[in-house]
Design a protein around this motif. Structure first.
Motif, mmCIF file in Angstrom:
data_model
loop_
_atom_site.group_PDB
_atom_site.id
_atom_site.type_symbol
_atom_site.label_atom_id
_atom_site.label_comp_id
_atom_site.label_asym_id
_atom_site.label_seq_id
_atom_site.Cartn_x
_atom_site.Cartn_y
_atom_site.Cartn_z
ATOM 1 N N UNK A 294 44.573 25.384 60.676
ATOM 2 C CA UNK A 294 45.598 26.095 61.447
ATOM 3 C C UNK A 294 44.932 27.254 62.178
ATOM 4 N N UNK A 295 45.272 27.440 63.457
ATOM 5 C CA UNK A 295 44.738 28.577 64.215
ATOM 6 C C UNK A 295 45.876 29.552 64.422
ATOM 7 N N UNK A 296 46.008 30.526 63.553
ATOM 8 C CA UNK A 296 47.085 31.498 63.691
ATOM 9 C C UNK A 296 46.676 32.777 62.970
ATOM 10 N N UNK A 297 46.969 33.908 63.601
ATOM 11 C CA UNK A 297 46.583 35.187 63.004
ATOM 12 C C UNK A 297 47.189 35.345 61.608
ATOM 13 N N UNK A 298 48.368 34.737 61.400
ATOM 14 C CA UNK A 298 49.047 34.856 60.107
ATOM 15 C C UNK A 298 48.402 34.034 59.007
#
Ligand code: SF4
Ligand code: FES
Length: 251
Positions: free
Chosen positions: A106-110
């Motif tokens: 997953x590419x997400x800051x979270x």
């Protein structure tokens, strides 16, 4: 009839959250199309271990589309090319002989990368925790029909409750928004009389926690709905907005 195919895999490798990652290329020869995607990764890992190399770290648990752990980006889609299905429900018959398959976390800051394809999705647990409890009166066994619930509301609540907290919605969103997830969790309770007691507090607390954890805003691109393996509808986001505004007006 499923046949044997050979594929090239471009897999994201990253030793730790702080180190820079890169793609590495692997070949899988003559794998039957009836094999699941995660089994294919198991076979690749056996190959790597036999060659004295580090196996690829990836998350999984139930392998039945229930737990939401198998958070892989496959060929640019969270959970891969199948609609309404998790990565663990993906089979090699979705791919062609000679194809190159790109696999990323997953590419997400979270959801920071822990290692290779495994990300930290604890942020979603924190949002659930912020939602808190529902009040239930203890005592005698209540009559099953004591609280009538319209069939339509029960169906909508069950549809929202199908969310498995996988994180594909935030991973798919260009803003890294967790709104589809939060809206499903708020809706499954807000739709039912039993969940109404804490509904206002719950909506405010979950939205505040989502913002605090750095998830972005919803701009209605609907990428979340397109990629959600449980077909959670964006109509839940409209309900969350209504619940949140009403809660704020009660302050
Ligand atoms: S709303 Fe869909 S994509 Fe988002 S966490 Fe729930 S099941 Fe996964
Ligand atoms: S491993 Fe549980 S949903 Fe995929």
């Amino acid at each position: 009839m499923d046949k044997d195919i050979s594929v090239t895999l471009k897999v994201w490798r990253q030793r730790s959250p702080k180190e820079k990652g890169q793609f590495e290329t692997y070949k899988i020869e003559k794998i039957n199309q009836s094999v699941s995607f995660l089994e294919m990764l198991d076979i690749l890992n056996e190959q790597l271990v036999n060659e004295g190399k580090e196996p690829i770290v990836f998350d999984h648990d139930c392998r039945e589309g229930i737990c939401g752990m198998c958070s892989l980006y496959v060929n640019g889609h969270p959970h891969g090319p199948a609609t309404g299905a998790t990565t663990c429900q993906l089979y090699m018959r979705r791919f062609n002989d000679g194809e190159t398959i790109t696999i990323e976390p997953w590419r997400s800051a979270g959801f920071p990368v822990i290692r290779d394809l495994m990300v930290d999705r604890y942020a979603y647990d924190k949002i659930i925790q912020a939602g808190g409890f529902t009040s239930v009166n203890t005592g005698g066994v209540p009559d099953a029909n004591a609280i009538p619930i319209p069939k339509e509301d029960a169906d909508l609540a069950m549809d929202a409750a199908a969310c498995i907290g996988c994180g594909a919605c935030a991973a798919a969103c260009k803003n890294g928004s967790a709104m589809l997830f939060v809206s499903a969790k708020v809706s499954q309770l807000a739709l039912l009389p039993q969940g109404k007691v804490e509904a206002a507090r719950r909506a405010k607390a979950m939205v505040a926690k989502m913002d605090e954890l750095g998830f972005g805003n919803c701009t209605n691109t609907r990428a979340c709905e397109m990629e959600c393996p449980k077909n959670i509808s964006v109509s839940n986001i409209a309900r969350l907005n209504r619940e949140f505004i009403c809660a704020k007006l009660q302050d």
